[in-house]
Design a protein around this motif. Structure first.
Motif, PDB file in Angstrom:
ATOM      1  N   ASN A   1       3.762  -2.992  -2.093  1.00  0.00           N
ATOM      2  CA  ASN A   1       2.762  -2.210  -2.831  1.00  0.00           C
ATOM      3  C   ASN A   1       3.324  -0.844  -3.210  1.00  0.00           C
ATOM      4  OD1 ASN A   1       2.738  -1.110  -0.314  1.00  0.00           O
ATOM      5  ND2 ASN A   1       0.520  -0.901  -0.159  1.00  0.00           N
TER       6      ASN A   1
ATOM      7  N   LYS B   1      -2.486   9.647   4.025  1.00  0.00           N
ATOM      8  CA  LYS B   1      -2.176   9.654   2.605  1.00  0.00           C
ATOM      9  C   LYS B   1      -1.931   8.228   2.128  1.00  0.00           C
ATOM     10  CE  LYS B   1       1.611  11.496  -0.146  1.00  0.00           C
ATOM     11  NZ  LYS B   1       2.823  12.310  -0.008  1.00  0.00           N
ATOM     12  N   GLU B   2      -1.165   7.460   2.924  1.00  0.00           N
ATOM     13  CA  GLU B   2      -0.851   6.094   2.517  1.00  0.00           C
ATOM     14  C   GLU B   2      -2.105   5.234   2.451  1.00  0.00           C
ATOM     15  OE1 GLU B   2       3.756   5.646   3.994  1.00  0.00           O
ATOM     16  OE2 GLU B   2       2.202   4.596   5.101  1.00  0.00           O
TER      17      GLU B   2
ATOM     18  N   HIS C   1      -8.229   7.590 -14.132  1.00  0.00           N
ATOM     19  CA  HIS C   1      -7.353   8.083 -13.070  1.00  0.00           C
ATOM     20  C   HIS C   1      -6.073   8.683 -13.609  1.00  0.00           C
ATOM     21  CE1 HIS C   1      -5.516   3.969 -13.205  1.00  0.00           C
ATOM     22  NE2 HIS C   1      -4.433   4.711 -13.084  1.00  0.00           N
TER      23      HIS C   1
ATOM     24  N   MET D   1      -3.722  -2.784   2.561  1.00  0.00           N
ATOM     25  CA  MET D   1      -2.694  -2.579   3.573  1.00  0.00           C
ATOM     26  C   MET D   1      -3.331  -2.113   4.872  1.00  0.00           C
ATOM     27  SD  MET D   1       0.938  -0.728   3.103  1.00  0.00           S
ATOM     28  CE  MET D   1       2.198  -0.868   4.358  1.00  0.00           C
TER      29      MET D   1
ATOM     30  N   VAL E   1      -1.415   2.772  -9.479  1.00  0.00           N
ATOM     31  CA  VAL E   1      -2.729   2.978  -8.908  1.00  0.00           C
ATOM     32  C   VAL E   1      -3.581   1.708  -8.989  1.00  0.00           C
ATOM     33  CG1 VAL E   1      -4.841   4.305  -9.156  1.00  0.00           C
ATOM     34  CG2 VAL E   1      -2.642   5.450  -9.327  1.00  0.00           C
TER      35      VAL E   1
ATOM     36  N   LEU F   1      -3.806   5.957  -0.827  1.00  0.00           N
ATOM     37  CA  LEU F   1      -3.065   5.431  -1.979  1.00  0.00           C
ATOM     38  C   LEU F   1      -3.146   3.906  -2.015  1.00  0.00           C
ATOM     39  CD1 LEU F   1       0.104   7.689  -1.904  1.00  0.00           C
ATOM     40  CD2 LEU F   1      -1.754   7.759  -3.556  1.00  0.00           C
ATOM     41  N   ALA F   2      -3.113   3.276  -0.829  1.00  0.00           N
ATOM     42  CA  ALA F   2      -3.140   1.822  -0.779  1.00  0.00           C
ATOM     43  C   ALA F   2      -4.478   1.265  -1.255  1.00  0.00           C
ATOM     44  CB  ALA F   2      -2.848   1.334   0.629  1.00  0.00           C
ATOM     45  N   LEU F   3      -5.521   2.100  -1.219  1.00  0.00           N
ATOM     46  CA  LEU F   3      -6.816   1.657  -1.739  1.00  0.00           C
ATOM     47  C   LEU F   3      -6.853   1.742  -3.256  1.00  0.00           C
ATOM     48  CD1 LEU F   3      -9.397   3.269   0.690  1.00  0.00           C
ATOM     49  CD2 LEU F   3      -8.786   0.873   0.502  1.00  0.00           C
ATOM     50  N   GLY F   4      -5.785   2.231  -3.837  1.00  0.00           N
ATOM     51  CA  GLY F   4      -5.750   2.347  -5.281  1.00  0.00           C
ATOM     52  C   GLY F   4      -6.313   3.663  -5.783  1.00  0.00           C
ATOM     53  N   LEU F   5      -6.227   4.720  -4.943  1.00  0.00           N
ATOM     54  CA  LEU F   5      -6.685   6.027  -5.408  1.00  0.00           C
ATOM     55  C   LEU F   5      -5.519   6.775  -6.026  1.00  0.00           C
ATOM     56  CD1 LEU F   5      -9.024   5.330  -3.379  1.00  0.00           C
ATOM     57  CD2 LEU F   5      -9.397   7.780  -3.377  1.00  0.00           C
ATOM     58  N   SER F   6      -5.838   7.637  -6.986  1.00  0.00           N
ATOM     59  CA  SER F   6      -4.778   8.403  -7.615  1.00  0.00           C
ATOM     60  C   SER F   6      -4.259   9.431  -6.617  1.00  0.00           C
ATOM     61  CB  SER F   6      -5.312   9.114  -8.854  1.00  0.00           C
ATOM     62  OG  SER F   6      -6.237  10.098  -8.459  1.00  0.00           O
TER      63      SER F   6
ATOM     64  N   ARG G   1      -2.175  -1.066  -6.655  1.00  0.00           N
ATOM     65  CA  ARG G   1      -2.421  -0.941  -5.220  1.00  0.00           C
ATOM     66  C   ARG G   1      -3.810  -1.406  -4.854  1.00  0.00           C
ATOM     67  NH1 ARG G   1       0.506   4.554  -4.892  1.00  0.00           N
ATOM     68  NH2 ARG G   1       2.639   3.930  -4.385  1.00  0.00           N
TER      69      ARG G   1
ATOM     70  N   ARG H   1       6.627  -2.723   2.866  1.00  0.00           N
ATOM     71  CA  ARG H   1       6.190  -1.501   2.189  1.00  0.00           C
ATOM     72  C   ARG H   1       6.623  -1.462   0.727  1.00  0.00           C
ATOM     73  NH1 ARG H   1       4.803   2.990   4.982  1.00  0.00           N
ATOM     74  NH2 ARG H   1       5.987   4.260   3.536  1.00  0.00           N
TER      75      ARG H   1
ATOM     76  N   MET I   1       4.806   1.401  -1.525  1.00  0.00           N
ATOM     77  CA  MET I   1       4.632   2.526  -0.618  1.00  0.00           C
ATOM     78  C   MET I   1       5.948   3.272  -0.427  1.00  0.00           C
ATOM     79  SD  MET I   1       1.882   3.609   0.504  1.00  0.00           S
ATOM     80  CE  MET I   1       0.298   2.979   0.027  1.00  0.00           C
TER      81      MET I   1
ATOM     82  N   LEU J   1       6.935   6.767  -1.868  1.00  0.00           N
ATOM     83  CA  LEU J   1       6.607   8.046  -1.253  1.00  0.00           C
ATOM     84  C   LEU J   1       7.778   8.613  -0.471  1.00  0.00           C
ATOM     85  CD1 LEU J   1       3.076   7.319   0.231  1.00  0.00           C
ATOM     86  CD2 LEU J   1       3.664   8.301  -1.962  1.00  0.00           C
ATOM     87  N   ILE J   2       8.734   7.734  -0.137  1.00  0.00           N
ATOM     88  CA  ILE J   2       9.837   8.215   0.694  1.00  0.00           C
ATOM     89  C   ILE J   2      10.964   8.658  -0.213  1.00  0.00           C
ATOM     90  CG2 ILE J   2      11.524   7.519   2.416  1.00  0.00           C
ATOM     91  CD1 ILE J   2       9.286   5.526   3.349  1.00  0.00           C
ATOM     92  N   SER J   3      11.334   9.933  -0.110  1.00  0.00           N
ATOM     93  CA  SER J   3      12.338  10.425  -1.038  1.00  0.00           C
ATOM     94  C   SER J   3      13.678   9.802  -0.658  1.00  0.00           C
ATOM     95  CB  SER J   3      12.406  11.953  -0.995  1.00  0.00           C
ATOM     96  OG  SER J   3      12.902  12.372   0.234  1.00  0.00           O
TER      97      SER J   3
END
Lengths: 298, 255, 295
Positions: B55, C164-165, A11, B93, B85, C168-173, B88, B52, B57, B60-62
């Motif tokens: 994990n 998107k979240e 990845h 979630m 990666v 990503l939360a599943l651990g995908l790039s 997560r 958030r 998350m 992602l928020i700038s």
């Protein structure tokens, strides 16, 4: 831990592929723009190293006879032609476009979205050669019959261009009007103002910078349009005495002559200088637009 | 900490900033395995922001910045060297509004495991079935696995989202008001499911609904204005809170 | 004049302007189609043009336009989508991103004739590709790219953040999230935008005068070897497009029926652009219905 190391790789590699691919695309954009500026500028500037040519004479000279002896490179007629046609086009298109935007947002939003919006989009979709063709076969004969002169010239060019830039002005004006907060309008209506009073006292002044953005973008587009203008303007290299007399613009003279000159000849270089003026004006327009956009955010 | 319980996740001095505004202030909180912890508090108290962060998350928020430590086993999640990666994958979630992928029911579940290396069709089939069973959705969907997930009802979609997150075998599941967009019947199903799932996972759930917190959680943490006011066994917190603010909130004097 | 009267007058004026614009479009389209459609026949669409005789067609030009469009899309779409993804997903707020935004804006404001001149200088002469379909496609790429970047960026920004979240939360790039979860959702918007952009590319002429050229060699439509100079598939041959042809016969047409040919060709051009427009609209509505009806 070792197991982790092994799992990590695919990845991470994938992320790199994505980043590198998208960055390469951005890099292509950057290279394109820089090489455009570099090549057009270096070609355009070379004219001013020729004997008997200097920048001031080039910009203010009235006589354009690049093949004459001695050759004369006065580009003022083209500069005047470009500015007058594009500004005149904006003067025609701006009131129409702003009215259309008001219609779409304030008067009949339903009808506006259903009918006027697609009409505007279709106007934007018609190719410029088709506009030129219609200008040549309808507008020019009409102007010839009604006004003195041959019908070709600034008036015909400006009218064709005004239709071409109408969509730009309308779309941006409509977006600006639609983005206006309801409370502003409701406050005005609550005071007993009529719709028109609300429009010209509240709505238009508040959205003025955005409306001007549309107008400047329109002028910018008109300034750079080549073929439609070239077909109806007449292409005589002098400043006309009336709006119905043959003249030229920067784009029209480039379009007509570039193919007939030898690369490296003074005539050819002079045409590149005209292209450089066009390109510089693009930057000027972009910066005016950005300045106006900053004003409209405040 | 109680030596009898295993620790699932542990936050130390966690702070979150949005620009210059501090949304979460120096919170230290431990979450145990096989337990449900509810985070409660009025809107804007920082409970969702805190969740958030767990994990990452908020990456992602700038403009969002997180400080402190979050430990899961021997890894500090906030360590910049940690592979987000992989991390997560360990933390599932579930969101407020059901957000299934625009794919079939089967693909929604198989998507994660396949990415993580399971290519065998039979194995995937098994994962899909067991995940859907765990989420109490198998009976309703087994005949239409290849239809769009968007055709399911809201409650079914939310259970599908839970199934999707357990399909990648996480240790911890974060739930951000998972039932707030659902009708009472679906809500009851989700709550039932949470109680089932806690046998295998460490569950952290943000909720607005105090009855819900009381019904499903073992422990409850009360947040107010970015601070952790009180953290205790749910029963204790709801019947005999040690802080006045907690008492005011659960008795409905504000919020 | 009382406020009420002013209001009524202004309303009437604004409505008349709206009616005028609709009438203008109807007039333009009506004129083009009425003047041109009579001249369109199978023969006109397939035969080669005549220089001094009457009865020439627009077959090679029509083919060139379509072929050039395909070539342009093959180059533009991957570049534009890649750059659009960068702008929506990877670009961090800062000077570099502002700078790229400026570049996209400037590039989209460049007059197409300047793009054509740049093509002449760099692609035709410097790279030695000559007046060819390929040169034309590259010039059109420069012309079309900013639009594609914007279309993609907006389409991807329109994907709900929860989607998107969830990925990503599943651990995908991030990259896998973009390609497998976000792109499928953004695709209908991108396709609609691309079809509209295609209409613009199809009608463009100024950027092509000095890149794809103003002539078309005699084409042998039975020769499908892309390396042969008379093959229509050869991307390195000069190719006058339909739009360029209209311009050329209007300014220097010698055939006695030049006016009719221009009218016929304009009608064909407008019909194709309208087709693109309606397809984009239809496709957008169809995908919208399909995505919302299944809920």
């Amino acid at each position: 831990m070792q197991d982790k190391q092994r799992v990590v790789k695919p990845h991470i590699a994938e992320e790199w592929v994505g980043k590198i691919y998208t960055l390469l695309c951005i890099f292509f954009l950057i290279v394109t723009i820089f090489s455009m500026v570099y090549f057009v500028a270096s070609k355009g500037i070379s004219t001013f190293f020729l004997p008997n040519v200097n920048l001031l004479d080039f910009l203010t000279g009235l006589k354009w006879a690049p093949e004459g002896s001695p050759p004369a490179f006065g580009a003022l007629p083209f500069i005047v032609g470009s500015f007058t046609t594009s500004i005149l086009a904006a003067l025609i298109a701006a009131p129409l476009g702003i009215c259309a935007a008001i219609f779409m947002t304030e008067i009949m939003p339903g009808v506006g979205r259903r009918y006027l919006q697609p009409v505007i989009e279709l106007l934007a979709g018609i190719p410029s050669v088709v506009y030129g063709f219609i200008g040549l076969s309808v507008l020019v004969p009409f102007l010839r019959d009604v006004f003195p002169g041959q019908g070709i010239g600034i008036a015909a060019g400006a009218m064709v261009l005004s239709i071409m830039i109408l969509p730009t002005i309308t779309t941006i004006a409509a977006d600006a009007l639609a983005g206006l907060s309801h409370s502003l309008k409701e406050g005005s209506y609550a005071l007993g103002a009529t719709r028109w009073q609300t429009i010209y006292r509240i709505i238009l002044p508040t959205t003025l910078p955005a409306l001007l953005t549309g107008v400047v973008l329109g002028i910018s587009r008109a300034f750079g349009e080549a073929l439609a203008v070239q077909m109806v303007i007449g292409n005589a290299p002098h400043i006309p005495k009336s709006l119905f007399e043959s003249t030229s613009t920067l784009t029209s003279v480039i379009t007509l002559s570039m193919g007939n000159t030898v690369s490296g000849s003074p005539h050819n270089s002079a045409l590149w200088s005209l292209a450089l003026i066009l390109m510089s004006m693009t930057f000027v327009f972009v910066f005016i637009v950005r300045w106006l956009e900053r004003r409209s955010k405040v | 900490m109680q030596a009898t319980q295993e620790l699932g996740l542990s936050a130390k001095d966690l702070s979150v900033y949005y620009g210059s505004k501090q949304a979460v202030r120096d919170i230290s909180l431990d979450f145990e395995k096989k337990q449900v912890t509810a985070l409660i508090g009025p809107s804007g108290c920082g409970k969702s922001t805190f969740l958030r962060s767990l994990n990452r998350m908020n990456d992602l928020i700038s403009g969002a910045r997180v400080t402190g430590e979050i430990w899961i086993e021997e890894d500090n999640i906030l360590d910049p060297k940690v592979d987000v990666v992989l991390l997560r994958q360990k933390i599932g979630m579930v969101w407020q509004r059901p957000n299934p992928f625009h794919k079939s029911i089967y693909e929604n579940i198989a998507f994660g495991p396949r990415y993580h290396g399971i290519k065998n069709k039979k194995q995937l089939d098994e994962i899909v079935e067991s995940s859907l069973r765990k989420a109490a959705l198998w009976e309703e969907t087994k005949d239409r696995l290849h239809q769009s997930a968007l055709a399911l009802s809201g409650g079914q979609q939310q259970r599908l989202c839970i199934a999707r997150s357990i399909a990648v075998k996480p240790q911890i599941i974060l739930m951000d008001e998972p039932a707030s967009a659902l009708d009472p019947v679906s809500t009851a199903k989700i709550e039932e499911l949470i109680t089932e799932l806690k046998q295998d996972y460490c569950i952290i759930i943000v909720t607005h609904n105090m009855q819900q917190a009381a019904r499903v959680s073992d422990k409850t943490a009360f947040f107010y204005m970015g601070d952790l006011i009180e953290h205790d066994h749910t029963q204790k917190l709801f019947t005999n809170p040690s802080q006045q603010q907690t008492d005011d909130y659960i008795s409905g004097r504000f919020g | 004049m009382s406020a009420k009267t002013a209001n009524r007058v202004a309303t009437i004026v604004i409505i008349s302007v709206a009616v005028f614009i609709v009438a203008l479009l109807a007039g333009l389209l009506g004129f083009i189609l009425v003047r041109g459609i009579g001249h369109i026949s199978f023969d006109f669409l397939t035969s080669a043009p005549q220089t001094i005789k009457a009865g020439g067609g627009i077959g090679p030009q029509l083919f060139n336009s379509l072929f050039l469009l395909v070539l342009t899309l093959i180059i533009t779409v991957p570049l534009g989508v890649g750059a659009g993804i960068y702008m929506s997903e990877y670009a961090k707020p800062g000077r570099f991103t502002d700078f790229i935004r400026l570049i996209v804006e400037v590039l989209s404001s460049f007059p197409s004739i300047v793009v054509g001149l740049f093509g002449l200088l760099v692609i035709v002469n410097l790279f030695g590709l000559g007046f060819s379909l390929f040169s034309g496609a590259l010039a059109l790429t420069v012309f079309n790219l900013p639009l594609m970047v914007r279309i993609t960026e907006q389409a991807i920004r329109g994907v709900p953040r929860e989607q998107k979240e969830a990925s990503l939360a599943l651990g995908l790039s991030r990259w896998k999230t973009i390609t497998s979860v976000m792109m499928p959702i953004a695709l209908p918007t991108i396709i609609t935008g691309t079809i509209l952009a295609s209409g613009r590319v199809f009608g463009e002429a100024a950027a092509l005068l000095f890149t794809a050229g103003m002539t078309s060699p005699r084409l042998d439509f039975s020769n499908w070897n892309p390396l042969s100079p008379t093959s229509p598939l050869n991307p390195f041959r000069p190719a006058e497009t339909l739009a360029v042809h209209i311009w050329k016969i209007n300014s220097e047409g010698l055939a006695p029926d030049a006016a009719q040919i221009a009218a016929g060709a304009s009608a064909v051009l407008v019909i194709v652009v309208l087709l693109f427009n309606f397809t984009a609209r239809w496709f957008g509505r169809y995908m919208y219905k399909k995505l919302t009806a299944s809920k």
